[in-house]
Design a protein around this motif. Structure first.
Motif, PDB file in Angstrom:
ATOM      1  N   LEU A 199      62.727  29.726  34.904  1.00 61.21           N
ATOM      2  CA  LEU A 199      61.665  30.307  34.082  1.00 61.21           C
ATOM      3  C   LEU A 199      60.807  31.267  34.910  1.00 61.21           C
ATOM      4  O   LEU A 199      60.387  30.948  36.020  1.00 61.21           O
ATOM      5  N   THR A 200      60.562  32.441  34.379  1.00 67.50           N
ATOM      6  CA  THR A 200      59.680  33.427  34.996  1.00 67.50           C
ATOM      7  C   THR A 200      58.658  33.889  33.962  1.00 67.50           C
ATOM      8  O   THR A 200      58.772  33.586  32.770  1.00 67.50           O
ATOM      9  N   VAL A 201      57.658  34.634  34.438  1.00 64.74           N
ATOM     10  CA  VAL A 201      56.614  35.131  33.549  1.00 64.74           C
ATOM     11  C   VAL A 201      56.389  36.616  33.798  1.00 64.74           C
ATOM     12  O   VAL A 201      56.633  37.122  34.900  1.00 64.74           O
ATOM     13  N   SER A 202      55.913  37.283  32.768  1.00 64.37           N
ATOM     14  CA  SER A 202      55.441  38.663  32.873  1.00 64.37           C
ATOM     15  C   SER A 202      53.939  38.650  32.639  1.00 64.37           C
ATOM     16  O   SER A 202      53.442  37.906  31.779  1.00 64.37           O
ATOM     17  N   ILE A 203      53.217  39.463  33.391  1.00 60.81           N
ATOM     18  CA  ILE A 203      51.757  39.417  33.354  1.00 60.81           C
ATOM     19  C   ILE A 203      51.203  40.827  33.187  1.00 60.81           C
ATOM     20  O   ILE A 203      51.625  41.758  33.880  1.00 60.81           O
ATOM     21  N   GLY A 204      50.260  40.970  32.271  1.00 58.98           N
ATOM     22  CA  GLY A 204      49.486  42.198  32.127  1.00 58.98           C
ATOM     23  C   GLY A 204      48.046  41.936  32.514  1.00 58.98           C
ATOM     24  O   GLY A 204      47.465  40.913  32.145  1.00 58.98           O
ATOM     25  N   CYS A 205      47.466  42.834  33.270  1.00 58.36           N
ATOM     26  CA  CYS A 205      46.121  42.634  33.835  1.00 58.36           C
ATOM     27  C   CYS A 205      45.222  43.790  33.443  1.00 58.36           C
ATOM     28  O   CYS A 205      45.637  44.954  33.472  1.00 58.36           O
ATOM     29  N   ALA A 206      43.983  43.477  33.078  1.00 60.72           N
ATOM     30  CA  ALA A 206      42.984  44.502  32.764  1.00 60.72           C
ATOM     31  C   ALA A 206      41.639  44.062  33.329  1.00 60.72           C
ATOM     32  O   ALA A 206      41.245  42.899  33.178  1.00 60.72           O
ATOM     33  N   VAL A 207      40.948  44.977  33.986  1.00 61.36           N
ATOM     34  CA  VAL A 207      39.648  44.694  34.598  1.00 61.36           C
ATOM     35  C   VAL A 207      38.542  45.094  33.637  1.00 61.36           C
ATOM     36  O   VAL A 207      38.631  46.128  32.960  1.00 61.36           O
ATOM     37  N   HIS A 208      37.519  44.265  33.561  1.00 65.67           N
ATOM     38  CA  HIS A 208      36.400  44.521  32.654  1.00 65.67           C
ATOM     39  C   HIS A 208      35.628  45.768  33.071  1.00 65.67           C
ATOM     40  O   HIS A 208      35.377  45.994  34.260  1.00 65.67           O
ATOM     41  N   ILE A 209      35.269  46.569  32.089  1.00 64.70           N
ATOM     42  CA  ILE A 209      34.436  47.745  32.295  1.00 64.70           C
ATOM     43  C   ILE A 209      33.105  47.485  31.597  1.00 64.70           C
ATOM     44  O   ILE A 209      33.092  47.024  30.452  1.00 64.70           O
ATOM     45  N   THR A 230      34.130  45.438  25.125  1.00 70.41           N
ATOM     46  CA  THR A 230      34.249  44.129  24.498  1.00 70.41           C
ATOM     47  C   THR A 230      35.466  43.382  25.021  1.00 70.41           C
ATOM     48  O   THR A 230      36.390  43.972  25.581  1.00 70.41           O
ATOM     49  N   LEU A 231      35.453  42.066  24.810  1.00 71.96           N
ATOM     50  CA  LEU A 231      36.582  41.248  25.228  1.00 71.96           C
ATOM     51  C   LEU A 231      37.851  41.647  24.479  1.00 71.96           C
ATOM     52  O   LEU A 231      38.940  41.656  25.052  1.00 71.96           O
ATOM     53  N   GLU A 232      37.698  41.977  23.198  1.00 70.74           N
ATOM     54  CA  GLU A 232      38.872  42.371  22.416  1.00 70.74           C
ATOM     55  C   GLU A 232      39.533  43.618  22.990  1.00 70.74           C
ATOM     56  O   GLU A 232      40.763  43.723  23.029  1.00 70.74           O
ATOM     57  N   ARG A 233      38.731  44.569  23.459  1.00 70.99           N
ATOM     58  CA  ARG A 233      39.290  45.795  24.041  1.00 70.99           C
ATOM     59  C   ARG A 233      39.994  45.489  25.367  1.00 70.99           C
ATOM     60  O   ARG A 233      41.063  46.044  25.663  1.00 70.99           O
ATOM     61  N   ILE A 234      39.411  44.603  26.166  1.00 72.72           N
ATOM     62  CA  ILE A 234      40.041  44.231  27.435  1.00 72.72           C
ATOM     63  C   ILE A 234      41.377  43.543  27.175  1.00 72.72           C
ATOM     64  O   ILE A 234      42.378  43.824  27.844  1.00 72.72           O
ATOM     65  N   MET A 235      41.407  42.652  26.190  1.00 78.78           N
ATOM     66  CA  MET A 235      42.653  41.960  25.865  1.00 78.78           C
ATOM     67  C   MET A 235      43.701  42.936  25.346  1.00 78.78           C
ATOM     68  O   MET A 235      44.894  42.774  25.623  1.00 78.78           O
ATOM     69  N   LYS A 236      43.272  43.940  24.607  1.00 78.18           N
ATOM     70  CA  LYS A 236      44.227  44.935  24.110  1.00 78.18           C
ATOM     71  C   LYS A 236      44.836  45.728  25.265  1.00 78.18           C
ATOM     72  O   LYS A 236      46.046  46.004  25.274  1.00 78.18           O
ATOM     73  N   ARG A 237      44.022  46.078  26.253  1.00 75.89           N
ATOM     74  CA  ARG A 237      44.545  46.782  27.425  1.00 75.89           C
ATOM     75  C   ARG A 237      45.488  45.886  28.223  1.00 75.89           C
ATOM     76  O   ARG A 237      46.537  46.324  28.704  1.00 75.89           O
TER      77      ARG A 237
END
Length: 328
Positions: A199-209, A213-220
């Protein structure tokens, strides 16, 4: 808040209540004895025993019954709170609780958000069964707790997708934490429930600006996760930082053709301007193009272009009919 969770606490509290229930009437009858002396002793000797025995027999069962009710109420509240806070399968935070705590942390000091998705999870369920898939999710949650710091907020967003908030983390720290998760998954999730899964994982990362909003960070972060999936899985992709959040601005170069201070023509001044509506931009570009064409036409002298001067074209001799130009 008054909370009782164990039977030992119930019995201790019942003993304390019984002690007060006995002492209060005894002291009530003993206080006059201190003033009246031996003249009051006969009445005191008769009254003190019933005053002590009645609460001694009545207080313990009543106290235990009431305290047991408080205990059950506390345990029920704990169960409801645990159901709201923690995912029943993996033990990490639920989506609702994770998002609520993440908003508080971002407002307090920023951070980075990781979107984590198990690779080829549907194939695991289809091949080995949902019970093995559940064990894979438990292993993923265990790896997240091992690889990340205690300050990290780890939650299950749904299915095989997890979310992690790293309070106060910048892009470098977030990328290192994500790489640590990927590395630990490769080393510890090869065999799950006796099956060779890898099992492996893929990860997307976004830094808060700030201001985002949290929703925008999660979308990025989700867009970065999609990029990690599309480029081969088992990797980390970091979302690019945006220029602005509350009032988006476009960076444009000063194209006046004048060199910047210091003589370097390439070091042109950058200005920021607010984006205009698309229709208004199109009108301005058409108007500018018409003005440039008019200026070019006025600047060039009028001249007849002979066909002989045009490469690949022929012109007939004088007196002949002049047909349409023919290409060689």
């Amino acid at each position: 808040m008054f909370e009782i969770r164990t039977r030992r606490q119930v019995y201790r509290m019942a003993a304390v209540i019984t002690l007060f229930a006995v002492l209060i009437p005894v002291l009530t009858f003993a206080l006059p004895f201190a003033f009246f002396g031996k003249a009051y002793f006969g009445f005191f000797a008769i009254a003190v025993f019933p005053a002590a025995l009645i609460p001694l027999f009545l207080a313990p069962p009543i106290a235990i019954i009431i305290l047991q009710m408080f205990r059950r109420q506390t345990l029920t509240i704990d169960k409801v709170d645990e159901y709201i806070r923690y995912d029943a399968l993996t033990g990490v935070l639920t989506r609702t609780y994770l998002l609520g705590k993440s908003r508080e942390q971002l407002a307090a000091g920023g951070g980075a958000f990781l979107m984590i998705d198990a690779d080829h999870f549907k194939a695991i369920n289809d091949t080995h069964g949902h019970d093995v898939g559940d064990e894979a999710l438990k292993k993923l949650a265990e790896v997240l707790r091992k690889a990340l710091t205690t300050e990290a907020l780890i939650g299950r967003l749904g299915g095989e997708e997890f979310g992690v908030l790293l309070p106060g983390a910048n892009q470098a720290r977030a990328a290192m934490a994500a790489e640590a998760v990927c590395s630990l998954m490769r080393s510890e999730a090869g065999t799950i429930a006796g099956h060779e899964i890898g099992l492996t994982v893929s990860i997307g990362c976004a830094v808060h600006i700030p201001g985002q909003t949290l929703e925008r960070i999660m979308k990025r972060a989700d867009a970065a996760l999609y990029q990690a999936k599309r480029t081969g899985r088992d990797r980390v992709c970091v979302a690019e930082a945006e220029v602005s959040v509350q009032e988006p601005e476009a960076v444009v170069a000063d194209t006046a053709g004048k060199p910047a201070r210091g003589g370097d023509r390439n070091n042109r001044r950058l200005t920021r301007q607010r984006p205009q509506p698309v229709a208004e931009q199109a009108d301005q570009q058409n108007h500018l193009g018409q003005e440039r064409q008019a200026e070019a036409a006025a600047a060039l002298p009028a001249r007849r272009v002979l066909l002989d001067e045009v490469p690949g074209m022929q012109c007939p001799a004088d007196g002949e009919d002049q047909p349409e130009p023919v290409r060689r």
